[in-house]
Design an enzyme around this catalytic site. Structure first.
Site, short mmCIF file in Angstrom:
data_model
loop_
_atom_site.label_atom_id
_atom_site.label_comp_id
_atom_site.label_asym_id
_atom_site.label_seq_id
_atom_site.Cartn_x
_atom_site.Cartn_y
_atom_site.Cartn_z
N GLY A 137 0.85 -1.19 0.00
CA GLY A 137 0.00 0.00 0.00
C GLY A 137 0.87 1.23 0.00
O GLY A 137 2.07 1.16 -0.22
N CYS A 138 0.25 2.39 0.24
CA CYS A 138 1.00 3.65 0.25
C CYS A 138 1.67 3.80 1.61
O CYS A 138 1.11 4.40 2.51
CB CYS A 138 0.08 4.82 -0.04
N VAL A 139 2.84 3.18 1.78
CA VAL A 139 3.49 3.18 3.09
C VAL A 139 4.64 4.17 3.14
O VAL A 139 5.23 4.49 2.14
CB VAL A 139 4.01 1.77 3.47
N ASN A 191 -5.01 6.53 -8.39
CA ASN A 191 -4.85 6.90 -6.98
C ASN A 191 -5.05 8.42 -6.83
O ASN A 191 -5.47 8.90 -5.78
CB ASN A 191 -3.46 6.50 -6.50
N THR A 234 -1.41 -2.35 -5.87
CA THR A 234 -0.90 -1.56 -4.76
C THR A 234 -0.76 -2.43 -3.50
O THR A 234 0.21 -2.32 -2.76
CB THR A 234 -1.87 -0.40 -4.46
#
Lengths: 105, 383
Positions: free
Chosen positions: A103-105, B191, B267
């Site tokens: 994910g967006c980490v 996104n 993702t």
């Protein structure tokens, strides 16, 4: 993918040092990762976190949310960071042999 | 290069560790004239494109020169800006929320030399290092993302598309001849990091093919339930797969006809890559968003071009479509009218006509119940 050798084990890891296969995990892995995660010695509290992460992953197929980890072990996030300076994801999950967080980490 | 220690001791990582100190307080960096008149400004004027004057209660004036920046810049560019700030502005400068750079001086006679200095600086390729503009009813910098420079889920490039579009619309940056300000943004996948969903014009990287499933490693490197729950259309389900070597592995199955190629599952799960350079990936163009409350409420931007191909390095089709929209808008809209307000006033059927854009079935919303609200429940329309 790189392979690291430690105490007669061959661990296949990615560039961030996460195990490529959960089944490859054994206690030697923890000993191998400890230093790079800034942990001097394993205590019962460390072990409790690792055990819970592994049980939860085996049962649910995912890593627990931080709140669940906190609630079940009884350790506040602050204490988890004291145990694992890199945090629950990069530190504890890596040592427990869980897949790398995404994910967006 | 040989290793040079900063003083950090890897044997004792927590020793002398400084944390939670936050950013520096902005007040430390305010130019004296700003600090003195903080909260006491009377009015401001735009003297010419890119140059502002603020008048304070005390009678002080501050002149601001706004210059474009590529956002992605080397340390040598930043040093050059520092050199300019040292020379003209007492060592002070600031970045705007659209990544322009502003140089401030406290008297009018300092403006002309600064302006001349800024415009004299060019890259060896010929492009302006510090073009002046971005104020008023013109076009300012393009908010954009990482693209192929750094991100792994990008469907197009950010810096490349932005440079191509800014080159084409450069006059709008250096002038103020549009009906209202024009905000252009870009994001390299859905996104939508940044502002594409609320900009006058936004272009977004878009896939057109479902992910490839790497059954060999999926269960090892992904948390399967996360991949399943990442899907907005529930196209993914867990399954067991027979491998050619006779083993059975846990993996996922993707219902291709339910997949709309958002890439959310990639993702969450590295074993589901979907980027496709050859004819698959490209961009969609959205228009009509705004964030301000001026006159009308804030709006989301809406998709008006279903696909433009990736054409590096200059993206000519994308540039042409954006230009069509900007030209039609600047010709058709009233003063103060943002692009979205204009399109809603003349009606979207007219918008497609005057912009010479093709309306395809892709543009009709089909995502869950709210899609219904976007269809036309009235007989009011123009032929």
């Amino acid at each position: 993918m790189a392979t690291v050798e430690f105490k007669g084990n061959n661990f296949e890891v990615d560039e961030d040092g996460f195990l490529q296969r959960f089944e490859d995990w054994n206690p030697d892995w923890v000993e191998f990762v400890m230093e790079s995660e800034g942990i001097k010695e394993m205590t019962d509290e460390h072990q409790k976190v690792l055990d819970f992460l592994q049980d939860y992953y085996k049962k649910n197929g995912i890593a627990p949310m931080v709140r669940i980890l906190s609630k079940v072990t009884g350790y506040k996030l602050k204490h988890i960071y004291e145990l694992f300076p890199s945090g629950p994801g990069k530190g504890a999950c890596k040592m427990a042999g869980l897949p790398k967080p995404t994910g967006c980490v | 290069m040989a290793f040079i220690s900063s003083g950090y001791d890897p044997k004792q990582p927590m020793k002398n560790r400084i944390t939670d100190i936050g950013p520096k307080h902005y007040e430390q960096f305010l130019p004296p004239v700003i600090k003195k008149n903080y909260g006491k400004w009377l009015y401001h004027e735009i003297l010419e494109p890119g140059i502002l004057m603020h008048k304070a209660e005390s009678g002080d004036e501050v002149y601001t020169i706004r210059v474009g920046s590529p956002r992605l810049m080397g340390i040598q560019t930043i040093r050059e800006m520092c050199e300019i700030a040292d020379k003209h502005c007492g060592g002070h400068l600031r970045w705007t929320t659209r990544n322009n750079v502003e140089f401030m001086v406290d008297s009018k006679d300092k403006v002309a030399p600064l302006k001349e200095d800024l415009l004299s600086r060019k890259h060896t390729g010929g492009s302006y290092k510090f073009p002046i503009g971005g104020t008023g009813a013109g076009m300012t910098n393009i908010i954009h993302t990482q693209g192929w420079v750094h991100c792994h889920t990008a469907a197009t490039d950010a810096s490349g598309t932005v440079k191509a579009v800014m080159d084409d619309l450069f006059e709008e940056f250096t002038q103020m001849r549009l009906p209202a300000q024009l905000r252009v943004s870009m994001a390299c996948c859905v996104n939508m990091c940044g502002a594409v969903h609320c900009s006058d014009i936004g272009f977004v990287g878009y896939h057109r093919k479902p992910p490839i499933i790497d059954h060999n490693v999926l269960d090892q490197i992904c948390e399967v339930p996360l991949a399943v729950s990442a899907c907005p259309t529930a196209a993914i389900r867990p399954t067991k797969v027979d491998m050619p070597d006779g083993t059975k592995v846990n993996s996922v199955a993707i219902k291709q006809e339910r997949c709309m190629f958002c890439g959310n599952c990639y993702t969450m799960c590295p074993a589901l890559p979907l980027s496709d350079g050859a004819g698959g990936d490209g961009l969609i163009i959205m228009v009509g968003g705004k964030v301000s409350n001026r006159i009308s409420n804030p709006k989301f931007s809406k998709v008006v071009v279903d696909f433009v191909p990736n054409e590096p390095p200059r993206w000519p089709t994308l540039v042409k479509k954006v230009r069509q929209i900007v030209d039609a808008y600047s010709k058709g809209a009233h003063k103060y009218e943002r692009l979205g307000e204009w399109a809603e006033r003349i009606g979207w059927e007219r918008f497609f006509e005057v912009c010479d854009l093709e309306f395809t079935w892709h543009l009709i919303d089909d995502f869950r119940d709210p899609a219904y609200e976007t269809w036309r429940q009235t007989t009011n329309f123009k032929f």
